[in-house]
Write a protein that holds these residues in place. Structure first.
Motif, PDB file in Angstrom:
ATOM      1  N   GLU A  33      -0.670   3.937  -2.378  1.00 13.96           N
ATOM      2  CA  GLU A  33      -2.119   4.128  -2.341  1.00 13.96           C
ATOM      3  C   GLU A  33      -2.464   5.397  -1.570  1.00 13.96           C
ATOM      4  O   GLU A  33      -1.760   5.789  -0.645  1.00 13.96           O
ATOM      5  CB  GLU A  33      -2.795   2.920  -1.686  1.00 13.96           C
ATOM      6  N   THR A  45     -10.124   3.945   7.449  1.00 16.21           N
ATOM      7  CA  THR A  45      -9.964   2.621   6.843  1.00 16.21           C
ATOM      8  C   THR A  45      -8.786   2.596   5.882  1.00 16.21           C
ATOM      9  O   THR A  45      -7.988   1.650   5.873  1.00 16.21           O
ATOM     10  CB  THR A  45     -11.245   2.216   6.101  1.00 16.21           C
ATOM     11  N   MET A  46      -8.657   3.652   5.086  1.00 13.79           N
ATOM     12  CA  MET A  46      -7.549   3.741   4.133  1.00 13.79           C
ATOM     13  C   MET A  46      -6.198   3.817   4.847  1.00 13.79           C
ATOM     14  O   MET A  46      -5.233   3.153   4.460  1.00 13.79           O
ATOM     15  CB  MET A  46      -7.753   4.960   3.221  1.00 13.79           C
ATOM     16  N   THR A  61      -5.306   6.777  12.104  1.00 12.68           N
ATOM     17  CA  THR A  61      -5.038   5.348  12.209  1.00 12.68           C
ATOM     18  C   THR A  61      -5.597   4.768  13.507  1.00 12.68           C
ATOM     19  O   THR A  61      -5.413   5.330  14.579  1.00 12.68           O
ATOM     20  CB  THR A  61      -3.525   5.077  12.155  1.00 12.68           C
ATOM     21  N   ASP A 114      -1.208  -1.160   8.515  1.00  9.91           N
ATOM     22  CA  ASP A 114      -1.180  -2.605   8.752  1.00  9.91           C
ATOM     23  C   ASP A 114      -0.315  -3.316   7.720  1.00  9.91           C
ATOM     24  O   ASP A 114       0.395  -4.278   8.040  1.00  9.91           O
ATOM     25  CB  ASP A 114      -2.604  -3.175   8.724  1.00  9.91           C
ATOM     26  N   SER A 115      -0.366  -2.832   6.488  1.00 18.32           N
ATOM     27  CA  SER A 115       0.449  -3.417   5.429  1.00 18.32           C
ATOM     28  C   SER A 115       1.932  -3.226   5.717  1.00 18.32           C
ATOM     29  O   SER A 115       2.728  -4.170   5.658  1.00 18.32           O
ATOM     30  CB  SER A 115       0.084  -2.790   4.083  1.00 18.32           C
ATOM     31  N   ASP A 122      -5.566   2.734   7.927  1.00 18.61           N
ATOM     32  CA  ASP A 122      -5.327   1.459   8.604  1.00 18.61           C
ATOM     33  C   ASP A 122      -4.724   0.436   7.648  1.00 18.61           C
ATOM     34  O   ASP A 122      -3.824  -0.328   8.021  1.00 18.61           O
ATOM     35  CB  ASP A 122      -6.629   0.912   9.194  1.00 18.61           C
ATOM     36  N   LYS A 123      -5.219   0.412   6.421  1.00 17.65           N
ATOM     37  CA  LYS A 123      -4.686  -0.532   5.434  1.00 17.65           C
ATOM     38  C   LYS A 123      -3.210  -0.257   5.157  1.00 17.65           C
ATOM     39  O   LYS A 123      -2.404  -1.190   5.042  1.00 17.65           O
ATOM     40  CB  LYS A 123      -5.492  -0.451   4.136  1.00 17.65           C
ATOM     41  N   TYR A 165       0.800  -1.228   0.000  1.00 16.23           N
ATOM     42  CA  TYR A 165       0.000   0.000   0.000  1.00 16.23           C
ATOM     43  C   TYR A 165       0.834   1.282   0.000  1.00 16.23           C
ATOM     44  O   TYR A 165       0.308   2.350   0.285  1.00 16.23           O
ATOM     45  CB  TYR A 165      -0.949  -0.009   1.204  1.00 16.23           C
TER      46      TYR A 165
END
Length: 266
Positions: free
Chosen positions: A191, A207-208, A239, A214-215, A210-211, A188
């Protein structure tokens, strides 16, 4: 070597560290950032309306000042770079925009996109060279595992910005290697973090973020670095999951070059 420099509004308020570390690092590497006089806000968002001229004039003014000095124009903020680079393309290739902007500004000589716009990272890669940067490092960041966070504004539209491969960029990873750390490649990194919707669509933005976090965490990163003030703010504030520290790339550059304390004492 001397470059015209457009700092932008955020680097004078919420992101002063991004600016200060860059200036100190530039001196250590043997080049100078000469802030242009009387610069104005670029707007932070590129105006898509083909008939929109007024919001592009501040960028044209900065570009023309660099042209008159015979210098390339360097930026740091991802949003400013995106806007100024695209406006420069308009002035080079869009006859109607170029004509109306020049008619409005009444410059001594019409501006037609002559200035080269470089992000600070491009100066490191293309003018200084990462091999030379590596030689200049006095305090390598050995053992640090760093994830690059590009966001969207530096990379797209790729054919116009010509910064790096938008799907598989490498400039920040190469930078990380040059300062002695280990780059962490994660899915990500290029992104969008949802910075521009973080007020209206908070949950979506979270949500964006967090991705992304987390990635990066899942692939072993200890921290993230970025060039975007809005991204840094959003990643830190939005986050909910893995909370990695996020830094400006210039802070780690200054640390590796041994000038970070110089900035802290200023």
């Amino acid at each position: 070597m001397k470059y015209s420099y457009y700092p932008g509004c955020t680097l004078k308020t919420k992101a002063v560290e991004l600016d200060a570390y860059a200036r100190a690092s530039a001196r250590a590497l043997g080049f100078e950032l000469e802030e242009i006089e009387n610069w104005q806000c670029c707007g932070g968002v590129y105006p898509l309306g083909t008939d929109e001229i007024a919001t592009k004039l501040s960028s044209v003014r900065a570009l023309n000042e660099a042209k008159e000095k015979g210098q390339d124009l360097v930026t740091l903020c991802s949003a400013c770079h995106h806007v100024i680079k695209r406006v420069n393309d308009d002035m080079k290739n869009a006859d109607d925009i170029r004509t109306r902007a020049n008619n409005y500004m009444q410059l001594e000589e019409p501006y037609a996109g002559e200035t080269t716009v470089l992000h600070f990272l491009e100066v490191l890669r293309d003018r200084i060279g990462f091999d030379t940067l590596k030689e200049k490092v006095t305090a390598p960041l050995t053992g640090k595992k760093i994830g690059a966070y590009y966001g969207c504004l530096l990379l797209r539209p790729s054919g116009l910005l010509e910064f790096d491969d938008p799907e598989n960029p490498s400039i920040i990873e190469d930078f990380i290697r040059a300062i002695g750390a280990e780059p962490v490649i994660y899915p990500y990194r290029n992104e969008c973090c949802g910075g521009y919707i973080s007020l209206k669509e908070k949950e979506m933005s979270k949500t964006m973020c967090d991705k992304i976090m987390d990635s990066a965490s899942g692939f072993g990163a200890d921290m993230l670095i970025t060039a975007c003030p809005l991204c840094l703010y959003n990643l830190n504030k939005s986050t909910c999951g893995s909370r990695l520290p996020v830094y400006y790339f210039t802070e780690l550059l200054a640390e590796a070059l041994g000038v970070k304390e110089e900035v802290a004492k200023a």
